[in-house]
Design an enzyme around this catalytic site. Structure first.
Site, PDB file in Angstrom:
ATOM      1  N   GLU A  61       0.773  -1.242   0.000  1.00 48.16           N
ATOM      2  CA  GLU A  61       0.000   0.000   0.000  1.00 48.16           C
ATOM      3  C   GLU A  61       0.811   1.303   0.000  1.00 48.16           C
ATOM      4  O   GLU A  61       0.705   2.110   0.925  1.00 48.16           O
ATOM      5  CB  GLU A  61      -0.960  -0.007   1.192  1.00 48.16           C
ATOM      6  CG  GLU A  61      -2.044  -1.045   1.064  1.00 48.16           C
ATOM      7  CD  GLU A  61      -3.122  -0.957   2.133  1.00 48.16           C
ATOM      8  OE1 GLU A  61      -2.931  -0.224   3.136  1.00 48.16           O
ATOM      9  OE2 GLU A  61      -4.155  -1.624   1.977  1.00 48.16           O
ATOM     10  N   GLU A 118      -5.645  -7.944  -0.681  1.00 52.28           N
ATOM     11  CA  GLU A 118      -6.385  -7.561   0.523  1.00 52.28           C
ATOM     12  C   GLU A 118      -7.817  -7.222   0.152  1.00 52.28           C
ATOM     13  O   GLU A 118      -8.063  -6.400  -0.725  1.00 52.28           O
ATOM     14  CB  GLU A 118      -5.751  -6.357   1.246  1.00 52.28           C
ATOM     15  CG  GLU A 118      -4.544  -6.695   2.080  1.00 52.28           C
ATOM     16  CD  GLU A 118      -4.120  -5.547   2.995  1.00 52.28           C
ATOM     17  OE1 GLU A 118      -4.999  -4.736   3.396  1.00 52.28           O
ATOM     18  OE2 GLU A 118      -2.928  -5.445   3.295  1.00 52.28           O
TER      19      GLU A 118
END
Length: 389
Positions: A179, A288
């Site tokens: 991320e 995710e």
């Protein structure tokens, strides 16, 4: 919440037919990044940390249940750069060998003992030197205006060294970074390219998965103007042709995975990135995603899993998250209520059923394909599909 007619039509329009295949499916193993949070943002908190006390990479019994009983063939294993490359060394090719040995034991257990695939996940948000308030603390790697920041070259050196140590293990997948966010997309591209170049220079043929900016969110991939991931990430060059895209996608109101209510239609929100993948002939993992145990979340979790199965651009997924150190706490999707995690055997606060019992078993596990890839090099092209041996 049920999908709207317009969303269903959009989803149907994106379906390429029977060629769509999921080769890799499983769960994220989150606990290797634990133990560094500081309520006062005190740099150095929890470093290096005590293995088995403040952090741990996997529970072998949890991996056993997921792999043997639930037939998953993929585990994404989080770690911290600041433990692998202590601050006294700086980011680069010099590792804390004790820490690396613990990490390698976990990866070897997944790939060699259990015969599954493992994603190496530096859980650092493209930052290094202060994980005390992640995801926001630390210096952005490659930021030349920050004298405390690790350089793009150091990031490449780190990946070159790590890749050299796993190059002979065809079941290891290199997830370049968890991320990245709030940084120039040109800098992200430079960092990712440096890592790819170093990995291939190390002689590693392994599958690489590359994230985008803005938390790698699929819903935002084509947004953000000039900074949009869709303007940058396809420019990556891999001489081995074995790089896929790493996407995250939560289903709550702000795509954070922090809320109980699922309100975001995955078919509609992934349409842009799916079209971009198709345009550039790229493949992707969603490493995710998650939801709570509400009726709406059950519908939408089935929706995102079906969407991946029906669109050939997606070849793998890992649900967020299992891991030995969650206890009754939840990794996502509960408004901070203690409903436990996806870790087998975990319980909610008070001993009630966990997300493993209420989300993984009745929803996600049923979408694990009966046949997955169990042998050979992990690849954007996939491999032979078979039932778990």
């Amino acid at each position: 919440m049920r999908f709207s007619a317009s969303s269903a039509a959009l989803c149907a329009a994106l379906l390429p037919g029977a060629s769509a295949t999921i080769y890799y499916a499983g769960v994220a193993q989150s606990s290797g990044e634990f133990g560094v949070w500081s309520a006062t943002s005190t740099k150095g908190t929890g470093l290096p940390g005590r293995f088995g006390v403040e952090y741990q990479f996997i529970s072998t019994s949890g991996v056993d249940v997921m792999t043997d009983q639930h037939k998953v063939n993929l585990h994404r294993v989080a770690f911290l750069l600041e433990r692998m490359c202590p601050l006294s060394y700086g980011l680069g090719a010099k590792f804390n060998e004790t820490h690396f040995d613990h990490f390698k034991q976990a990866i070897d257990y997944i790939t060699k003992t259990k015969g599954a695939y493992a994603i190496l996940d530096p859980h650092n948000y493209m930052r290094y030197n202060d994980p005390s308030s992640q995801p926001f603390s630390g210096s952005v790697i490659g930021n030349t205006s920050d004298p405390t920041a690790a350089t793009t070259a150091q990031f490449g050196a780190f990946w070159g060294e790590l890749a050299s140590r796993f190059a002979s293990n065809e079941k290891v997948i290199f997830g370049l970074m968890n991320e990245p966010h709030d940084m120039p997309s040109a800098l992200l591209l430079a960092n990712l390219q440096a890592a790819i170049d170093a990995i291939r220079a190390a002689g590693a043929p392994n599958l690489i998965i590359a994230p985008g900016n803005a938390w790698s969110g699929g819903h935002y991939w084509t947004k953000g103007g000039a900074e949009a991931n869709s303007n940058w990430i396809h420019k990556l060059v891999d001489p081995a042709g074995n790089t896929a895209i790493d996407i995250h996608e939560y289903l709550d109101e702000d795509f954070s995975g922090g809320h109980t209510a699922c309100t975001q239609d995955p078919a509609a929100n992934l349409a842009g990135v799916t079209a971009w993948l198709r345009e550039h002939k790229l493949k992707a993992f969603i490493t995710e995603f998650g939801g709570s145990n509400t009726t709406a979340c059950t519908t939408m979790l089935n929706g995102i899993l079906d969407y991946m199965a029906q669109n050939e651009e997606y070849i793998g997924w890992t649900a967020w998250a299992a891991g030995p150190f969650w206890g009754p706490n939840s990794p996502c999707c509960t408004d901070q209520k203690q409903f436990g995690s996806l870790e087998p055997g975990s319980k909610a606060a008070g001993g009630g059923p966990s997300l493993y019992d209420t989300v993984w078993v009745p929803v996600m596990q049923k979408k694990v394909p009966a046949k997955l890839q169990w042998g050979g090099l992990a690849s954007v092209k996939g491999g032979e599909l078979r039932e778990k041996p």
